[in-house]
Scaffold this active site. Structure first.
Site, PDB file in Angstrom:
ATOM      1  CB  CYS A  60       9.463  -0.410  14.086  1.00 28.15           C
ATOM      2  SG  CYS A  60       9.666   0.573  12.614  1.00 28.15           S
TER       3      CYS A  60
ATOM      4  N   GLY B   3      11.544   1.154   1.619  1.00 27.29           N
ATOM      5  CA  GLY B   3      12.845   1.418   2.214  1.00 27.29           C
ATOM      6  C   GLY B   3      13.468   0.172   2.823  1.00 27.29           C
TER       7      GLY B   3
HETATM    8  C1  LIG Z   1      10.454   4.262   7.309  1.00 22.80           C
HETATM    9  C2  LIG Z   1      11.903   3.943   7.314  1.00 22.80           C
HETATM   10  C3  LIG Z   1      12.382   2.751   6.736  1.00 22.80           C
HETATM   11  C4  LIG Z   1      11.458   1.703   6.186  1.00 22.80           C
HETATM   12  O1  LIG Z   1      10.859   2.103   4.981  1.00 22.80           O
HETATM   13  P1  LIG Z   1       9.552   1.289   4.482  1.00 22.80           P
HETATM   14  O2  LIG Z   1       9.276   1.866   3.137  1.00 22.80           O
HETATM   15  O3  LIG Z   1       8.487   1.568   5.465  1.00 22.80           O
HETATM   16  O4  LIG Z   1       9.962  -0.139   4.401  1.00 22.80           O
HETATM   17  C5  LIG Z   1      13.734   2.529   6.735  1.00 22.80           C
HETATM   18  N1  LIG Z   1      14.588   3.425   7.253  1.00 22.80           N
HETATM   19  C6  LIG Z   1      14.190   4.582   7.804  1.00 22.80           C
HETATM   20  C7  LIG Z   1      15.176   5.538   8.343  1.00 22.80           C
HETATM   21  C8  LIG Z   1      12.826   4.874   7.860  1.00 22.80           C
HETATM   22  O5  LIG Z   1      12.421   6.008   8.423  1.00 22.80           O
END
Ligand SMILES: *Cc1c(COP(=O)(O)O)cnc(C)c1O
Length: 395
Positions: free
Chosen positions: A324, A70
């Site tokens: 985070c 993400g």
């Molecule tokens: C978990 C999350 C991300 C990051 O995704 P990753 O695959 O862990 O890099 C970004 N945006 C939101 C809203 C998330 O919950």
């Protein structure tokens, strides 16, 4: 009893997702760019995975780019719109104060490069309105990026309406749908979305793999230079097993949504109603426009971190906000964005459920949390001041 209630941080892989992955680790391990047959098996699997993901989002397979997750999809979407904007002399971007850091930190980087960033205020219920977006759009706006559903407080944004405003004004619209994909029905065409990010590990797929939908005709900016994979827009040998597995997990989640979403929402509602019985507690995020699995409540007079540690002792895995920010003592930027005072924001608890949670687990949480909150308040000097009237209750 051990209860995993932190599905917004990550999910357990489903059996389907694991089974889909194994043949591409054991047998079809070829490089999809190779011409011999085991390479071609991998290439065909990628093609099929792209069709599957596109089918779940209502777009064309060529509008899907696979990424490392993400965060990368968010970065690529924003950098793409910024580059297009710069070519047209437009360097204004609209977002919100409660986005994920993958969005906020990318916007900070662009601000240092001379872009003008407007972060919209979020209402107390955790929702941004299309009217706010319409008011903020300027002649030089090149992008609106607003998350589909918030990862901490679960509030679902009026995405089709915001998308419509952006279409009418000719501004690109990106949504971080990492919490929504596999949990809510998404149709990028019907919902006026130009770019959308998702991540495998938030819907029972593997970590380290995600996807970016980018409407055809929008030229993607590469973040990673190298080979011509992903139509030249994302270099690097594809994570074939991960991509195949993510596609299988997304399809499974979307196929079962009609059955799972109401069932998860019923557990959520029972949890919310039960926990709000605790005196001086408040729900964060909208009561109805809310992810099926999200519960987020602040308890006055306690520290979220102590609550989490004690819940862990009682077998409950939860979070105080996003993974985070845990480890730092700053209160959640999301809770501050919806107007919670610092001392309230510190006492937050997020429980995020999924379709494998059970009613017995909800019973366990409802038994343990009130006990732990009462116990912690018993030691809290802040709580003593509140109870003696030296300090006024805020909630
Ligand atoms: C978990 C999350 C991300 C990051 O995704 P990753 O695959 O862990 O890099 C970004 N945006 C939101 C809203 C998330 O919950």
């Amino acid at each position: 009893m051990r209860v995993y209630a932190d599905n917004a941080a990550t999910t357990k892989m489903s059996r389907t997702a694991i089974d889909a992955m194994l043949p591409y680790l054991e047998t079809h391990y070829g490089n999809p760019s190779s011409l011999y047959s085991i390479g071609q098996e991998a290439a065909e699997a990628l093609l099929a995975a792209r069709e599957t993901v596109a089918g779940c989002l209502g777009c064309e397979p060529r509008e899907i780019t696979f990424t490392s997750g993400g965060s990368e999809a968010d970065n690529q979407a924003i950098m793409t719109a910024a580059a297009i904007g710069a070519r047209n002399g437009k360097k204004h971007i609209i977002s919100t104060a409660f986005e994920h850091h993958a969005v906020l930190h990318t916007l900070n980087k662009l601000a240092r490069q001379g872009y003008d960033i407007t972060l919209l205020d979020v209402h107390e219920n955790g929702i941004v309105t299309p009217e706010q977006v319409a008011e903020a759009i300027r002649e030089d706006t090149c992008l609106v990026t607003i998350m589909y559903a918030n990862n901490e407080i679960g509030s679902i944004q009026p995405i089709p309406e915001i998308g419509k405003v952006c279409r009418e004004k000719g501004v690109l619209f990106h949504t971080d749908a990492v919490q929504a994909a596999g949990h809510l029905a998404i149709d990028v065409k019907a919902q006026n979305i130009d770019m959308l990010s998702l991540s495998g590990h938030k819907f029972h797929g593997p970590k380290g793999v995600g996807a970016l939908y980018c409407r055809k005709g929008i030229p993607l900016t590469n973040l990673i230079e190298g080979g011509a994979q992903e139509r030249g827009k994302r270099a690097g040998t594809e994570n074939v097993a991960g991509i195949v597995s993510m596609a299988a997990a997304l399809k499974e989640a979307c196929d079962n949504l009609d059955e799972t979403a109401p069932r998860v929402a019923a557990m959520r509602d029972r949890l919310i109603d039960g926990l709000l019985q605790i005196p001086h507690s408040v729900l964060n995020g909208d009561r109805t426009s809310r992810l099926p699995g999200n519960v987020n409540i602040c308890f006055e007079g306690i520290e979220g971190e102590s609550l989490l540690l004690m819940l862990d002792d009682e077998g409950v895995c939860a979070s105080s906000g996003s993974a985070c920010t845990s480890g730092s003592l700053d209160p959640s930027h999301v809770l501050l964005a919806i107007g919670r005072p610092h001392e309230i924001a510190h006492g937050s608890l997020r429980l995020s459920l999924c379709d494998t949670n059970t009613d017995e687990e909800i019973d366990h949480i409802l038994e343990v949390v009130p006990k732990v909150v009462t116990h912690l308040r018993g030691f809290s000097p802040v709580w003593r001041d509140l109870e003696s009237g030296k300090r006024e209750h805020l909630i």
